[in-house]
Design an enzyme around this catalytic site. Structure first.
Site, PDB file in Angstrom:
ATOM      1  N   CYS A 121      -2.132   7.672  -1.316  1.00  0.00           N
ATOM      2  CA  CYS A 121      -2.704   7.147  -0.072  1.00  0.00           C
ATOM      3  C   CYS A 121      -3.132   8.262   0.869  1.00  0.00           C
ATOM      4  O   CYS A 121      -3.730   8.013   1.903  1.00  0.00           O
ATOM      5  CB  CYS A 121      -1.738   6.192   0.618  1.00  0.00           C
ATOM      6  SG  CYS A 121      -0.347   6.977   1.440  1.00  0.00           S
TER       7      CYS A 121
ATOM      8  N   ARG B  29       1.309   4.441  18.638  1.00  0.00           N
ATOM      9  CA  ARG B  29      -0.133   4.569  18.423  1.00  0.00           C
ATOM     10  C   ARG B  29      -0.935   3.897  19.534  1.00  0.00           C
ATOM     11  O   ARG B  29      -1.880   4.475  20.068  1.00  0.00           O
ATOM     12  CB  ARG B  29      -0.505   4.006  17.050  1.00  0.00           C
ATOM     13  CG  ARG B  29       0.098   4.813  15.914  1.00  0.00           C
ATOM     14  CD  ARG B  29      -0.299   4.273  14.557  1.00  0.00           C
ATOM     15  NE  ARG B  29       0.442   4.985  13.505  1.00  0.00           N
ATOM     16  CZ  ARG B  29      -0.072   5.336  12.332  1.00  0.00           C
ATOM     17  NH1 ARG B  29      -1.324   5.076  12.051  1.00  0.00           N
ATOM     18  NH2 ARG B  29       0.673   5.955  11.444  1.00  0.00           N
TER      19      ARG B  29
ATOM     20  N   ARG C 166      -8.633   7.932   4.605  1.00  0.00           N
ATOM     21  CA  ARG C 166      -9.560   6.885   4.166  1.00  0.00           C
ATOM     22  C   ARG C 166     -10.350   6.322   5.343  1.00  0.00           C
ATOM     23  O   ARG C 166     -11.575   6.132   5.265  1.00  0.00           O
ATOM     24  CB  ARG C 166      -8.752   5.752   3.502  1.00  0.00           C
ATOM     25  CG  ARG C 166      -9.518   4.448   3.327  1.00  0.00           C
ATOM     26  CD  ARG C 166      -8.577   3.322   2.898  1.00  0.00           C
ATOM     27  NE  ARG C 166      -7.561   3.020   3.889  1.00  0.00           N
ATOM     28  CZ  ARG C 166      -7.756   2.262   4.959  1.00  0.00           C
ATOM     29  NH1 ARG C 166      -8.936   1.738   5.205  1.00  0.00           N
ATOM     30  NH2 ARG C 166      -6.774   2.036   5.808  1.00  0.00           N
ATOM     31  N   ARG C 167      -9.658   6.037   6.440  1.00  0.00           N
ATOM     32  CA  ARG C 167     -10.353   5.510   7.619  1.00  0.00           C
ATOM     33  C   ARG C 167     -11.271   6.570   8.223  1.00  0.00           C
ATOM     34  O   ARG C 167     -12.395   6.275   8.632  1.00  0.00           O
ATOM     35  CB  ARG C 167      -9.339   5.048   8.663  1.00  0.00           C
ATOM     36  CG  ARG C 167      -8.557   3.801   8.267  1.00  0.00           C
ATOM     37  CD  ARG C 167      -7.558   3.424   9.344  1.00  0.00           C
ATOM     38  NE  ARG C 167      -6.782   2.250   8.988  1.00  0.00           N
ATOM     39  CZ  ARG C 167      -5.463   2.146   9.139  1.00  0.00           C
ATOM     40  NH1 ARG C 167      -4.776   3.168   9.642  1.00  0.00           N
ATOM     41  NH2 ARG C 167      -4.836   1.041   8.808  1.00  0.00           N
TER      42      ARG C 167
ATOM     43  N   LYS D  64       0.821  -1.217   0.000  1.00  0.00           N
ATOM     44  CA  LYS D  64       0.000   0.000   0.000  1.00  0.00           C
ATOM     45  C   LYS D  64       0.856   1.268   0.000  1.00  0.00           C
ATOM     46  O   LYS D  64       0.349   2.354  -0.274  1.00  0.00           O
ATOM     47  CB  LYS D  64      -0.965   0.006   1.188  1.00  0.00           C
ATOM     48  CG  LYS D  64      -0.321   0.137   2.550  1.00  0.00           C
ATOM     49  CD  LYS D  64      -1.380   0.180   3.645  1.00  0.00           C
ATOM     50  CE  LYS D  64      -0.768   0.376   5.020  1.00  0.00           C
ATOM     51  NZ  LYS D  64      -1.786   0.451   6.079  1.00  0.00           N
ATOM     52  N   ASP D  65       2.178   1.144   0.303  1.00  0.00           N
ATOM     53  CA  ASP D  65       3.071   2.302   0.281  1.00  0.00           C
ATOM     54  C   ASP D  65       3.624   2.595  -1.112  1.00  0.00           C
ATOM     55  O   ASP D  65       4.225   3.647  -1.326  1.00  0.00           O
ATOM     56  CB  ASP D  65       4.260   2.084   1.239  1.00  0.00           C
ATOM     57  CG  ASP D  65       3.855   2.083   2.698  1.00  0.00           C
ATOM     58  OD1 ASP D  65       2.797   2.659   3.025  1.00  0.00           O
ATOM     59  OD2 ASP D  65       4.596   1.504   3.516  1.00  0.00           O
TER      60      ASP D  65
ATOM     61  N   ARG E 265       0.487  10.000  13.878  1.00  0.00           N
ATOM     62  CA  ARG E 265       1.610   9.339  13.207  1.00  0.00           C
ATOM     63  C   ARG E 265       2.290   8.445  14.222  1.00  0.00           C
ATOM     64  O   ARG E 265       1.973   8.456  15.397  1.00  0.00           O
ATOM     65  CB  ARG E 265       2.625  10.374  12.702  1.00  0.00           C
ATOM     66  CG  ARG E 265       2.248  11.149  11.462  1.00  0.00           C
ATOM     67  CD  ARG E 265       2.304  10.340  10.168  1.00  0.00           C
ATOM     68  NE  ARG E 265       3.518   9.559  10.000  1.00  0.00           N
ATOM     69  CZ  ARG E 265       4.661  10.018   9.485  1.00  0.00           C
ATOM     70  NH1 ARG E 265       4.760  11.279   9.098  1.00  0.00           N
ATOM     71  NH2 ARG E 265       5.693   9.221   9.340  1.00  0.00           N
TER      72      ARG E 265
END
Length: 319
Positions: free
Chosen positions: A244, A157, A129-130, A81-82, A151
């Site tokens: 992204c 997190r 997106r989330r 996805k990166d 981040r």
């Protein structure tokens, strides 16, 4: 005489090292050669800005790709996805191994599920997106939540939750699985609630396009169903002209009749980060047997989404 070790370029994060270590073991098995990890720091690792501000896609892979092109490493492992959707000149995506769980997950205080969070709950995520999909779900189900951009690595997190600064954080299941922390998940989010990022849960093994012997060896790790799925997802993303940092989700999955895989379904979503507007569509067709067929599936759905108003949402960014 022992064959010279292959050099695997990887980011330094705990997650990157874990997934690169798994690939290194697999490559050693198929080649019979030792593999050494070469740690490389990327701009995305050192910057403290939010992804939407530093450019999103590509910030975690540019340094690895430069090392490949210089010949400092023989191949590199990325979270798929990166990777930018455009092919990089001089490099080839040699393998996409079997995909991990693509879902997003919640780690919340008091072992709560997403729908059990208290009114006004602060939920941390680094992905617009989330935010778009969580806020849209909350709007339609009468939940009061606040999405907070964050981040940092997994420890950082989850630390926001442990310290009480946030009520919950949303992370990728695959990452927690790879670092052995899946037991800390308090809720697995259905893809009907939150579609993952295109390529989420999949790895990309990249090497120089002129190294035919290594390309052939790495190809043994390629999973054709994973490749077809992520190719369709990334084709959708490319056609929507988003990185992204844009609120785009996509997932291609296989529809089976008993043991026989019949079709591939591709779902896509684009939305404003406040969740006020979502364009969410799907298409189903034969399982793509070629790269071109997988690309066409993604483009077809993107065209429908643009016609339904997605184009007007693509400029939205998380602030």
């Amino acid at each position: 005489m022992t064959e010279k070790a292959l050099r695997l370029g990887t980011r330094r994060s705990k997650l990157a090292m874990a997934q690169s270590g798994q690939v290194a073991d697999a490559v050693s098995q198929v080649t019979g050669r030792p593999v050494e990890l070469v740690e490389i720091t990327t701009y995305g690792d050192t910057s403290r800005e939010h992804l939407a501000q530093i450019g999103g896609t590509g910030v975690f892979v540019a340094a690895l790709r430069e090392a490949l092109l210089r010949g400092d490493v023989d191949f590199a492992v990325h979270s798929l996805k990166d990777l930018p959707t455009a092919q990089h000149e001089g490099l080839v995506l040699a393998a996409t191994p079997v995909r991990e769980d693509p879902r997003d997950v919640v780690v919340a205080r008091d072992a709560r599920k997403f729908t059990d969070l208290p009114s006004g709950a602060r939920i941390g995520t680094g992905a617009p997106r989330r935010m778009a999909q969580l806020n849209a779900y909350a709007r339609t189900h009468g939940l009061e939540i606040e999405t907070v951009p964050i981040r940092g690595n997994v420890d950082t997190r989850i630390g926001y939750v442990r310290s009480g600064e946030l009520d919950a954080v949303v992370l990728a299941a695959a990452g927690l699985n790879r670092v052995g922390r899946i037991d800390e998940v308090t809720d697995f989010l259905s893809v009907d609630t939150v579609l993952p990022a295109p390529g989420q849960g999949a790895l990309a093994i990249e090497c120089a396009a002129d190294n035919a012997a290594l390309i052939a060896a790495l190809a043994e790790l390629d999973d054709p169903f994973t490749r077809a799925a992520v190719t369709a997802e990334r084709s959708l993303l490319a056609a929507l002209e988003a990185g992204c940092s844009a609120p785009v989700g996509a997932l291609a999955d296989l529809l089976a009749d008993g043991q026989t895989v019949k079709e591939m379904r591709l779902r896509g979503v684009v939305g404003t980060t406040d969740g006020s507007t979502l364009v969410q569509l799907s298409t189903t067709g034969p399982v793509p047997q070629t790269h071109e067929a997988a690309l066409a599936l993604g483009r077809e759905l993107a065209t429908e989404m643009l016609a339904q108003g997605a184009a007007g949402l693509m400029g939205e960014r998380a602030q």
